[in-house]
Design an enzyme around this catalytic site. Structure first.
Site, PDB file in Angstrom:
ATOM      1  N   GLY A   1      -2.988  -9.137   9.643  1.00 26.08           N
ATOM      2  CA  GLY A   1      -3.752  -8.143   8.891  1.00 26.08           C
ATOM      3  C   GLY A   1      -4.526  -7.178   9.770  1.00 26.08           C
ATOM      4  O   GLY A   1      -4.893  -7.493  10.902  1.00 26.08           O
TER       5      GLY A   1
ATOM      6  N   SER B   1       7.162  -1.520   1.745  1.00 27.67           N
ATOM      7  CA  SER B   1       7.884  -0.362   2.287  1.00 27.67           C
ATOM      8  C   SER B   1       9.151  -0.790   3.030  1.00 27.67           C
ATOM      9  O   SER B   1      10.142  -0.042   3.043  1.00 27.67           O
ATOM     10  CB  SER B   1       6.977   0.463   3.205  1.00 27.67           C
TER      11      SER B   1
ATOM     12  N   HIS C   1      -4.944   1.224  11.534  1.00 24.94           N
ATOM     13  CA  HIS C   1      -5.417   2.591  11.312  1.00 24.94           C
ATOM     14  C   HIS C   1      -6.629   2.965  12.155  1.00 24.94           C
ATOM     15  O   HIS C   1      -7.274   3.971  11.889  1.00 24.94           O
ATOM     16  CB  HIS C   1      -5.697   2.810   9.831  1.00 24.94           C
TER      17      HIS C   1
ATOM     18  N   PHE D   1       0.814  -1.211   0.000  1.00 22.96           N
ATOM     19  CA  PHE D   1       0.000   0.000   0.000  1.00 22.96           C
ATOM     20  C   PHE D   1       0.851   1.266   0.000  1.00 22.96           C
ATOM     21  O   PHE D   1       0.534   2.232   0.667  1.00 22.96           O
ATOM     22  CB  PHE D   1      -0.929  -0.012   1.217  1.00 22.96           C
TER      23      PHE D   1
ATOM     24  N   SER E   1       2.216  -4.736  18.056  1.00 27.46           N
ATOM     25  CA  SER E   1       3.094  -3.574  18.200  1.00 27.46           C
ATOM     26  C   SER E   1       3.221  -3.072  19.642  1.00 27.46           C
ATOM     27  O   SER E   1       4.344  -2.859  20.124  1.00 27.46           O
ATOM     28  CB  SER E   1       2.605  -2.473  17.251  1.00 27.46           C
TER      29      SER E   1
HETATM   30  N1  SAH Z   1       3.836  -0.823   5.198  1.00 29.69           N
HETATM   31  C1  SAH Z   1       3.056  -1.714   4.352  1.00 29.69           C
HETATM   32  C2  SAH Z   1       1.571  -1.720   4.658  1.00 29.69           C
HETATM   33  C3  SAH Z   1       1.198  -2.057   6.069  1.00 29.69           C
HETATM   34  S1  SAH Z   1      -0.513  -2.506   6.204  1.00 29.69           S
HETATM   35  C4  SAH Z   1       3.275  -1.358   2.887  1.00 29.69           C
HETATM   36  O1  SAH Z   1       3.868  -0.332   2.584  1.00 29.69           O
HETATM   37  O2  SAH Z   1       2.829  -2.073   2.003  1.00 29.69           O
HETATM   38  C5  SAH Z   1      -0.726  -2.542   7.954  1.00 29.69           C
HETATM   39  C6  SAH Z   1      -0.126  -3.751   8.650  1.00 29.69           C
HETATM   40  O3  SAH Z   1      -0.197  -3.471  10.047  1.00 29.69           O
HETATM   41  C7  SAH Z   1      -0.850  -5.087   8.444  1.00 29.69           C
HETATM   42  O4  SAH Z   1       0.036  -6.022   7.901  1.00 29.69           O
HETATM   43  C8  SAH Z   1      -1.307  -5.496   9.851  1.00 29.69           C
HETATM   44  O5  SAH Z   1      -1.152  -6.886  10.129  1.00 29.69           O
HETATM   45  C9  SAH Z   1      -0.398  -4.685  10.744  1.00 29.69           C
HETATM   46  N2  SAH Z   1      -0.955  -4.359  12.047  1.00 29.69           N
HETATM   47  C10 SAH Z   1      -2.132  -3.754  12.309  1.00 29.69           C
HETATM   48  N3  SAH Z   1      -2.283  -3.570  13.635  1.00 29.69           N
HETATM   49  C11 SAH Z   1      -1.171  -4.083  14.221  1.00 29.69           C
HETATM   50  C12 SAH Z   1      -0.724  -4.215  15.589  1.00 29.69           C
HETATM   51  N4  SAH Z   1      -1.441  -3.736  16.594  1.00 29.69           N
HETATM   52  N5  SAH Z   1       0.451  -4.815  15.820  1.00 29.69           N
HETATM   53  C13 SAH Z   1       1.202  -5.285  14.791  1.00 29.69           C
HETATM   54  N6  SAH Z   1       0.848  -5.180  13.497  1.00 29.69           N
HETATM   55  C14 SAH Z   1      -0.324  -4.591  13.220  1.00 29.69           C
HETATM   56 MG    MG Z   2      -0.057   2.890   4.757  1.00 33.60          MG
END
Ligand code: SAH
Ligand code: MG
Length: 211
Positions: free
Chosen positions: A76, A53, A145, A20, A125
């Site tokens: 996810g 990324s 998000h 993304f 996280s």
């Molecule tokens: N940086 C990536 C997109 C990340 S999408 C790119 O550039 O393509 C968001 C990611 O955050 C997902 O894979 C999801 O599993 C992770 N995520 C969401 N909440 C989270 C949490 N509380 N702890 C760890 N990972 C989390």
């Molecule tokens: Mg993003």
């Protein structure tokens, strides 16, 4: 001076990877990572997904001789679950019936020859942040998000950012018509804290420097 450019192999893997991050924002992330790498401290990403990324942090980390760290539970975000807008059935583990982006992430890094630059932290996280104990040169927030997740990422990781380090936030949409507001709220909170100076903005990517 031209902005620093990633290795062509990194860019090819980036274009091929699921994810993304548009290229212009990725290059802005790369520039921030290159600058932060000069501090000689690890660069950390929240939100690995399939490594799109991460490649750019890893390339910048290789040049700077530092490590890129990337945190994800690999199950996810809300909007990536089956039936939701950003779901990809190719990243469901058929054995457990849940999303698992870890194998795809590893293929992404392997394709770019960047496996040795990256330490993957697989877990929630806030739980990883709570046991983290060393300074970071860059914190890139691109995880969940919802207000809950984005706030926890900010509160958990920014205390580990070294003075002069960079905080990078993705998906900042000041206009609610353009997207969810949680990353925007985190960005506003960082500015209001008095700890950060605003830096460049590219698309929805914002760079701030810790004072
Ligand atoms: N940086 C990536 C997109 C990340 S999408 C790119 O550039 O393509 C968001 C990611 O955050 C997902 O894979 C999801 O599993 C992770 N995520 C969401 N909440 C989270 C949490 N509380 N702890 C760890 N990972 C989390
Ligand atoms: Mg993003």
């Amino acid at each position: 001076m031209n902005p620093p450019a990633p290795d062509p192999r990194t860019l090819a893997a980036f274009e091929a990877a699921k994810g993304f991050m548009p290229l212009d924002e990725g290059l802005a992330l790369y520039a921030a990572a290159t600058e932060a790498g000069a501090l000689g401290l690890p660069l950390l990403e929240v939100g690995t997904y399939c490594g799109r990324s991460t490649l750019l942090l890893a390339d910048a980390a290789r040049r700077a001789g530092v490590t890129a760290l990337t945190v994800d539970h690999h199950r996810g975000s809300e909007e990536q679950q089956p039936g939701w807008e950003y779901h990809d059935p190719e990243v469901v583990d058929p054995v457990v019936g849940r999303m698992d982006t870890l194998p795809t992430f590893r293929r992404t890094l392997h394709a770019a020859g960047l496996e040795e630059q990256v330490v993957a932290l697989v877990g929630r996280s806030p739980q990883v942040a709570a046991v983290w104990g060393s300074p970071l040169g860059l914190v890139f927030i691109d995880g969940g998000h919802t207000e809950e997740h984005a706030t926890a990422d900010y509160e958990g990781w920014t205390p580990h950012l070294a003075p002069g380090g960079l905080l990078v936030i993705h998906d900042v949409f000041p206009d609610p018509a353009d997207g969810g507001q949680a990353p925007h709220h985190v960005h506003e909170r960082a500015l209001a804290s008095g700890h950060f100076h605003p830096g460049p903005a590219t698309g929805s990517l914002r760079v701030l420097r810790r004072g």
